[in-house]
Design an enzyme around this catalytic site. Structure first.
Site, mmCIF file in Angstrom:
data_model
loop_
_atom_site.group_PDB
_atom_site.id
_atom_site.type_symbol
_atom_site.label_atom_id
_atom_site.label_comp_id
_atom_site.label_asym_id
_atom_site.label_seq_id
_atom_site.Cartn_x
_atom_site.Cartn_y
_atom_site.Cartn_z
ATOM 1 N NE ARG A 72 7.282 -0.820 9.973
ATOM 2 C CZ ARG A 72 5.697 -0.564 9.828
ATOM 3 N NH1 ARG A 72 5.713 0.473 8.815
ATOM 4 N NH2 ARG A 72 4.990 -0.957 9.928
ATOM 5 C CE LYS A 77 -1.864 -1.461 4.222
ATOM 6 N NZ LYS A 77 -0.910 -2.449 4.083
ATOM 7 N NE ARG A 97 -3.643 -1.861 10.065
ATOM 8 C CZ ARG A 97 -3.249 -1.674 9.950
ATOM 9 N NH1 ARG A 97 -2.935 -0.429 9.539
ATOM 10 N NH2 ARG A 97 -1.774 -1.364 9.654
ATOM 11 N NE ARG A 111 2.964 -5.585 10.915
ATOM 12 C CZ ARG A 111 3.279 -5.029 10.107
ATOM 13 N NH1 ARG A 111 5.171 -5.380 10.220
ATOM 14 N NH2 ARG A 111 3.408 -4.166 9.125
ATOM 15 N NE ARG A 160 8.314 -2.454 6.242
ATOM 16 C CZ ARG A 160 6.743 -2.748 6.077
ATOM 17 N NH1 ARG A 160 6.060 -1.936 5.612
ATOM 18 N NH2 ARG A 160 6.283 -2.944 7.396
HETATM 19 P P1 AP5 Z 1 5.184 -1.657 2.050
HETATM 20 O O1 AP5 Z 1 4.693 -0.483 0.976
HETATM 21 O O2 AP5 Z 1 5.215 -0.684 3.088
HETATM 22 O O3 AP5 Z 1 3.579 -2.612 2.734
HETATM 23 P P2 AP5 Z 1 2.531 -1.986 3.577
HETATM 24 O O4 AP5 Z 1 1.247 -2.536 2.707
HETATM 25 O O5 AP5 Z 1 2.511 -0.594 2.659
HETATM 26 O O6 AP5 Z 1 2.891 -2.822 4.757
HETATM 27 P P3 AP5 Z 1 2.940 -1.720 6.625
HETATM 28 O O7 AP5 Z 1 3.407 -2.566 7.072
HETATM 29 O O8 AP5 Z 1 3.232 0.068 6.242
HETATM 30 O O9 AP5 Z 1 1.117 -1.466 6.278
HETATM 31 P P4 AP5 Z 1 0.817 -1.715 7.947
HETATM 32 O O10 AP5 Z 1 -0.165 -1.749 7.549
HETATM 33 O O11 AP5 Z 1 0.998 -3.481 8.716
HETATM 34 O O12 AP5 Z 1 1.428 -1.218 8.743
HETATM 35 P P5 AP5 Z 1 1.118 0.029 9.128
HETATM 36 O O13 AP5 Z 1 2.006 1.358 8.823
HETATM 37 O O14 AP5 Z 1 -0.022 1.180 8.469
HETATM 38 O O15 AP5 Z 1 5.584 -2.979 1.316
HETATM 39 C C1 AP5 Z 1 6.611 -3.763 1.867
HETATM 40 C C2 AP5 Z 1 7.772 -4.310 1.705
HETATM 41 O O16 AP5 Z 1 7.023 -5.083 0.593
HETATM 42 C C3 AP5 Z 1 8.627 -3.701 0.967
HETATM 43 O O17 AP5 Z 1 9.798 -4.014 1.863
HETATM 44 C C4 AP5 Z 1 8.214 -2.413 -0.440
HETATM 45 O O18 AP5 Z 1 9.753 -2.711 -0.998
HETATM 46 C C5 AP5 Z 1 8.233 -4.674 -0.582
HETATM 47 N N1 AP5 Z 1 7.294 -4.099 -1.885
HETATM 48 C C6 AP5 Z 1 5.561 -3.173 -1.883
HETATM 49 N N2 AP5 Z 1 4.851 -3.697 -2.889
HETATM 50 C C7 AP5 Z 1 5.872 -4.697 -4.005
HETATM 51 C C8 AP5 Z 1 5.681 -5.338 -5.373
HETATM 52 N N3 AP5 Z 1 3.976 -5.436 -6.078
HETATM 53 N N4 AP5 Z 1 7.032 -6.521 -5.504
HETATM 54 C C9 AP5 Z 1 7.670 -6.784 -4.793
HETATM 55 N N5 AP5 Z 1 8.256 -5.759 -3.481
HETATM 56 C C10 AP5 Z 1 7.136 -4.937 -3.149
HETATM 57 O O19 AP5 Z 1 0.960 -0.064 10.570
HETATM 58 C C11 AP5 Z 1 0.952 -0.502 11.677
HETATM 59 C C12 AP5 Z 1 1.041 -0.756 13.093
HETATM 60 O O20 AP5 Z 1 0.451 0.838 13.418
HETATM 61 C C13 AP5 Z 1 0.527 -1.258 13.397
HETATM 62 O O21 AP5 Z 1 0.817 -2.629 13.810
HETATM 63 C C14 AP5 Z 1 -1.224 -0.697 14.356
HETATM 64 O O22 AP5 Z 1 -0.197 -1.086 15.441
HETATM 65 C C15 AP5 Z 1 -0.648 0.818 14.063
HETATM 66 N N6 AP5 Z 1 -1.726 1.713 13.266
HETATM 67 C C16 AP5 Z 1 -1.525 2.167 11.631
HETATM 68 N N7 AP5 Z 1 -3.065 1.624 11.746
HETATM 69 C C17 AP5 Z 1 -3.657 2.172 12.838
HETATM 70 C C18 AP5 Z 1 -5.055 2.050 12.592
HETATM 71 N N8 AP5 Z 1 -5.961 2.521 11.378
HETATM 72 N N9 AP5 Z 1 -5.571 1.406 13.407
HETATM 73 C C19 AP5 Z 1 -5.033 1.379 13.911
HETATM 74 N N10 AP5 Z 1 -3.858 0.712 14.876
HETATM 75 C C20 AP5 Z 1 -3.476 1.213 13.691
#
Ligand code: AP5
Length: 208
Positions: free
Chosen positions: A154, A13, A88, A165, A127
Protein backbone atom coordinates in the site's frame (compact mmCIF):
# COMPACT_ATOMS: atom_id res chain seq x y z
CA UNK A 1 -23.87 -8.44 17.22
CA UNK A 2 -22.68 -4.89 16.49
CA UNK A 3 -18.94 -4.49 16.95
CA UNK A 4 -16.36 -1.73 16.61
CA UNK A 5 -12.76 -2.86 16.08
CA UNK A 6 -10.31 -0.43 17.63
CA UNK A 7 -6.54 -0.36 17.41
CA UNK A 8 -3.60 1.42 15.87
CA UNK A 9 -2.87 1.09 12.14
CA UNK A 10 -1.41 -2.38 11.61
CA UNK A 11 -2.64 -3.77 14.95
CA UNK A 12 -4.32 -6.61 13.05
CA UNK A 13 -7.94 -5.42 12.96
CA UNK A 14 -8.40 -6.41 9.32
CA UNK A 15 -6.67 -9.76 9.86
CA UNK A 16 -9.04 -10.68 12.70
CA UNK A 17 -12.04 -9.34 10.77
CA UNK A 18 -11.19 -11.54 7.76
CA UNK A 19 -11.38 -14.61 10.03
CA UNK A 20 -14.68 -13.52 11.60
CA UNK A 21 -16.15 -13.00 8.13
CA UNK A 22 -14.91 -16.43 7.01
CA UNK A 23 -16.29 -18.26 10.06
CA UNK A 24 -19.40 -16.28 10.99
CA UNK A 25 -20.28 -14.18 7.93
CA UNK A 26 -20.54 -10.97 9.97
CA UNK A 27 -20.80 -7.91 7.69
CA UNK A 28 -17.35 -6.29 7.64
CA UNK A 29 -17.41 -2.53 7.14
CA UNK A 30 -13.84 -1.31 6.73
CA UNK A 31 -13.69 2.39 5.90
CA UNK A 32 -10.11 2.06 4.60
CA UNK A 33 -11.26 -0.62 2.11
CA UNK A 34 -14.30 1.45 1.06
CA UNK A 35 -12.09 4.50 0.52
CA UNK A 36 -9.45 2.52 -1.42
CA UNK A 37 -12.24 1.15 -3.66
CA UNK A 38 -13.42 4.73 -4.29
CA UNK A 39 -9.86 5.77 -5.18
CA UNK A 40 -9.47 2.79 -7.51
CA UNK A 41 -12.83 3.54 -9.14
CA UNK A 42 -11.87 7.20 -9.66
CA UNK A 43 -15.09 8.44 -8.04
CA UNK A 44 -15.42 12.00 -6.75
CA UNK A 45 -15.07 10.68 -3.19
CA UNK A 46 -11.94 8.77 -4.22
CA UNK A 47 -10.36 11.85 -5.75
CA UNK A 48 -11.07 13.88 -2.60
CA UNK A 49 -9.90 11.14 -0.22
CA UNK A 50 -6.66 10.18 -1.97
CA UNK A 51 -4.54 13.14 -0.87
CA UNK A 52 -5.42 12.58 2.80
CA UNK A 53 -4.82 8.83 2.62
CA UNK A 54 -1.46 9.21 0.87
CA UNK A 55 -0.36 11.57 3.64
CA UNK A 56 -1.65 9.32 6.43
CA UNK A 57 -4.16 11.97 7.52
CA UNK A 58 -7.81 11.36 8.31
CA UNK A 59 -10.25 11.91 5.46
CA UNK A 60 -12.77 14.67 6.43
CA UNK A 61 -15.42 13.36 8.82
CA UNK A 62 -18.49 14.09 6.72
CA UNK A 63 -17.19 12.12 3.73
CA UNK A 64 -16.54 9.05 5.86
CA UNK A 65 -19.73 9.38 7.91
CA UNK A 66 -21.86 9.47 4.73
CA UNK A 67 -20.05 6.39 3.45
CA UNK A 68 -20.67 4.45 6.67
CA UNK A 69 -24.32 5.52 6.92
CA UNK A 70 -24.95 4.24 3.41
CA UNK A 71 -23.12 0.96 4.07
CA UNK A 72 -24.97 0.39 7.37
CA UNK A 73 -28.28 0.62 5.54
CA UNK A 74 -27.43 -2.33 3.27
CA UNK A 75 -29.18 -5.68 3.82
CA UNK A 76 -26.19 -7.63 5.12
CA UNK A 77 -25.60 -5.14 7.94
CA UNK A 78 -29.09 -5.52 9.44
CA UNK A 79 -28.24 -8.71 11.36
CA UNK A 80 -25.06 -7.23 12.79
CA UNK A 81 -21.83 -5.60 11.67
CA UNK A 82 -18.18 -5.19 12.42
CA UNK A 83 -16.86 -1.67 11.90
CA UNK A 84 -13.11 -1.60 11.17
CA UNK A 85 -11.33 1.75 11.03
CA UNK A 86 -14.44 3.69 12.06
CA UNK A 87 -14.93 5.65 14.26
CA UNK A 88 -11.52 7.33 14.16
CA UNK A 89 -12.23 10.32 16.42
CA UNK A 90 -14.79 11.57 18.90
CA UNK A 91 -16.95 13.33 16.29
CA UNK A 92 -17.31 10.06 14.38
CA UNK A 93 -18.00 8.07 17.56
CA UNK A 94 -20.73 10.44 18.76
CA UNK A 95 -22.29 10.53 15.28
CA UNK A 96 -22.27 6.74 15.11
CA UNK A 97 -24.02 6.50 18.49
CA UNK A 98 -26.74 8.91 17.45
CA UNK A 99 -27.25 7.29 14.03
CA UNK A 100 -27.58 3.85 15.63
CA UNK A 101 -29.88 5.17 18.32
CA UNK A 102 -32.16 6.70 15.66
CA UNK A 103 -32.36 3.24 14.10
CA UNK A 104 -33.11 1.60 17.48
CA UNK A 105 -29.74 -0.12 17.43
CA UNK A 106 -26.62 0.07 19.60
CA UNK A 107 -23.07 -1.18 19.84
CA UNK A 108 -22.50 -4.40 21.79
CA UNK A 109 -18.72 -4.27 21.96
CA UNK A 110 -15.70 -2.10 21.17
CA UNK A 111 -12.79 -4.50 20.82
CA UNK A 112 -9.32 -2.97 21.16
CA UNK A 113 -6.51 -4.97 19.54
CA UNK A 114 -3.57 -3.77 21.57
CA UNK A 115 -0.07 -3.89 20.02
CA UNK A 116 3.06 -1.85 20.83
CA UNK A 117 4.18 0.68 18.21
CA UNK A 118 7.57 -0.96 17.50
CA UNK A 119 5.79 -4.19 16.46
CA UNK A 120 3.36 -2.18 14.38
CA UNK A 121 6.12 -0.50 12.40
CA UNK A 122 7.61 -3.92 11.55
CA UNK A 123 4.22 -5.32 10.54
CA UNK A 124 3.24 -2.42 8.31
CA UNK A 125 6.63 -2.36 6.60
CA UNK A 126 6.23 -6.00 5.57
CA UNK A 127 2.48 -5.97 4.86
CA UNK A 128 1.32 -6.90 1.36
CA UNK A 129 -2.30 -6.63 0.16
CA UNK A 130 -4.07 -8.42 -2.72
CA UNK A 131 -4.90 -6.07 -5.57
CA UNK A 132 -7.97 -8.14 -6.53
CA UNK A 133 -9.69 -9.36 -3.34
CA UNK A 134 -8.04 -7.16 -0.68
CA UNK A 135 -6.59 -10.11 1.29
CA UNK A 136 -4.03 -8.94 3.86
CA UNK A 137 -0.79 -10.87 4.02
CA UNK A 138 2.91 -10.29 4.42
CA UNK A 139 5.94 -9.95 2.18
CA UNK A 140 6.18 -13.76 2.26
CA UNK A 141 2.93 -14.06 0.28
CA UNK A 142 4.25 -13.77 -3.25
CA UNK A 143 0.74 -14.31 -4.59
CA UNK A 144 -2.66 -14.11 -2.91
CA UNK A 145 -3.50 -17.38 -1.10
CA UNK A 146 -7.21 -16.61 -1.62
CA UNK A 147 -7.44 -15.81 -5.32
CA UNK A 148 -3.82 -15.95 -6.68
CA UNK A 149 -4.06 -12.20 -7.35
CA UNK A 150 -1.09 -9.85 -7.32
CA UNK A 151 0.15 -8.76 -3.88
CA UNK A 152 1.27 -5.12 -3.60
CA UNK A 153 2.51 -2.71 -0.93
CA UNK A 154 0.00 0.00 0.00
CA UNK A 155 1.17 3.56 -0.76
CA UNK A 156 0.57 4.54 2.86
CA UNK A 157 2.83 1.74 4.19
CA UNK A 158 5.96 3.82 3.52
CA UNK A 159 8.07 4.70 6.62
CA UNK A 160 7.17 8.44 6.57
CA UNK A 161 3.44 7.80 6.25
CA UNK A 162 3.44 5.04 8.86
CA UNK A 163 4.93 7.51 11.35
CA UNK A 164 2.25 10.09 10.59
CA UNK A 165 -0.55 7.50 10.83
CA UNK A 166 0.69 6.51 14.29
CA UNK A 167 0.80 10.20 15.35
CA UNK A 168 -2.74 10.69 14.07
CA UNK A 169 -3.85 7.54 15.91
CA UNK A 170 -2.38 8.74 19.18
CA UNK A 171 -3.87 12.21 18.92
CA UNK A 172 -7.31 11.52 17.41
CA UNK A 173 -8.25 7.86 17.80
CA UNK A 174 -6.74 6.65 21.08
CA UNK A 175 -9.16 8.83 23.17
CA UNK A 176 -11.92 6.48 21.95
CA UNK A 177 -10.56 3.80 24.27
CA UNK A 178 -11.75 5.84 27.24
CA UNK A 179 -14.93 6.83 25.40
CA UNK A 180 -15.97 3.18 25.06
CA UNK A 181 -14.65 2.22 28.48
CA UNK A 182 -17.00 4.88 29.84
CA UNK A 183 -19.88 3.21 28.01
CA UNK A 184 -18.94 -0.12 29.61
CA UNK A 185 -18.49 -1.92 26.26
CA UNK A 186 -14.68 -1.90 25.91
CA UNK A 187 -12.86 -5.23 25.63
CA UNK A 188 -9.08 -5.35 25.25
CA UNK A 189 -7.08 -8.18 23.72
CA UNK A 190 -3.33 -8.53 23.49
CA UNK A 191 -2.69 -8.42 19.73
CA UNK A 192 1.05 -8.98 20.09
CA UNK A 193 0.80 -12.76 19.78
CA UNK A 194 0.39 -15.31 17.03
CA UNK A 195 -2.58 -14.54 14.75
CA UNK A 196 -4.40 -17.77 15.72
CA UNK A 197 -3.93 -17.12 19.44
CA UNK A 198 -5.29 -13.58 19.02
CA UNK A 199 -8.22 -15.00 17.06
CA UNK A 200 -9.03 -17.55 19.78
CA UNK A 201 -9.13 -14.68 22.29
CA UNK A 202 -11.24 -12.55 19.94
CA UNK A 203 -13.83 -15.31 19.64
CA UNK A 204 -13.84 -15.86 23.39
CA UNK A 205 -14.35 -12.17 24.15
CA UNK A 206 -17.15 -11.95 21.57
CA UNK A 207 -18.73 -15.18 22.81
CA UNK A 208 -18.42 -16.82 19.37
P1 AP5 B 1 -3.77 -5.63 9.36
O1 AP5 B 1 -4.75 -6.69 9.75
O2 AP5 B 1 -3.76 -5.14 7.95
O3 AP5 B 1 -3.87 -4.40 10.36
P2 AP5 B 1 -5.01 -3.29 10.50
O4 AP5 B 1 -5.14 -3.03 11.96
O5 AP5 B 1 -6.24 -3.70 9.76
O6 AP5 B 1 -4.26 -2.09 9.80
P3 AP5 B 1 -4.69 -1.01 8.70
O7 AP5 B 1 -3.42 -0.40 8.13
O8 AP5 B 1 -5.64 -1.56 7.70
O9 AP5 B 1 -5.33 0.02 9.56
P4 AP5 B 1 -5.40 1.49 9.33
O10 AP5 B 1 -6.33 1.77 10.43
O11 AP5 B 1 -4.22 2.34 9.30
O12 AP5 B 1 -5.84 1.63 7.79
P5 AP5 B 1 -7.20 1.83 7.11
O13 AP5 B 1 -7.23 1.02 5.90
O14 AP5 B 1 -8.32 1.71 8.11
O15 AP5 B 1 -2.31 -6.20 9.76
C1 AP5 B 1 -1.12 -5.48 9.46
C2 AP5 B 1 0.00 -6.49 9.09
O16 AP5 B 1 0.32 -7.26 10.25
C3 AP5 B 1 -0.40 -7.51 8.00
O17 AP5 B 1 0.72 -7.77 7.19
C4 AP5 B 1 -0.80 -8.77 8.79
O18 AP5 B 1 -0.57 -9.95 8.06
C5 AP5 B 1 0.13 -8.66 10.01
N1 AP5 B 1 -0.46 -9.20 11.23
C6 AP5 B 1 -1.74 -9.03 11.68
N2 AP5 B 1 -1.91 -9.63 12.87
C7 AP5 B 1 -0.71 -10.21 13.19
C8 AP5 B 1 -0.22 -10.97 14.30
N3 AP5 B 1 -1.02 -11.29 15.34
N4 AP5 B 1 1.07 -11.38 14.29
C9 AP5 B 1 1.89 -11.06 13.26
N5 AP5 B 1 1.50 -10.34 12.17
C10 AP5 B 1 0.22 -9.92 12.14
O19 AP5 B 1 -7.13 3.39 6.74
C11 AP5 B 1 -6.29 3.88 5.70
C12 AP5 B 1 -6.53 5.37 5.55
O20 AP5 B 1 -7.89 5.63 5.15
C13 AP5 B 1 -6.34 6.23 6.82
O21 AP5 B 1 -4.99 6.57 7.04
C14 AP5 B 1 -7.21 7.45 6.49
O22 AP5 B 1 -6.56 8.32 5.60
C15 AP5 B 1 -8.40 6.82 5.77
N6 AP5 B 1 -9.50 6.47 6.68
C16 AP5 B 1 -9.96 5.20 6.95
N7 AP5 B 1 -10.97 5.25 7.83
C17 AP5 B 1 -11.15 6.56 8.14
C18 AP5 B 1 -12.04 7.23 9.03
N8 AP5 B 1 -12.93 6.57 9.79
N9 AP5 B 1 -11.95 8.59 9.09
C19 AP5 B 1 -11.07 9.27 8.34
N10 AP5 B 1 -10.19 8.69 7.49
C20 AP5 B 1 -10.23 7.34 7.39
Amino acid sequence: MNIVLLGAPGAGKGTQAQRLVRDFGIAHIATGDLLRAAVKGGTELGVQAKKYMDAGELVPDQLVIDLVKERLSEDDAQEGFMLDGFPRNTVQAVTLDSELSALGRELDCALLVDVPFDTIIERLSSRRTCRDCGYTGTVQDTQCPNCTGEMYQRDDDSPETIKNRLDVYEKSTSPLVEYYRGQGILQVIDGNRDVDVVYADTRKVLGL
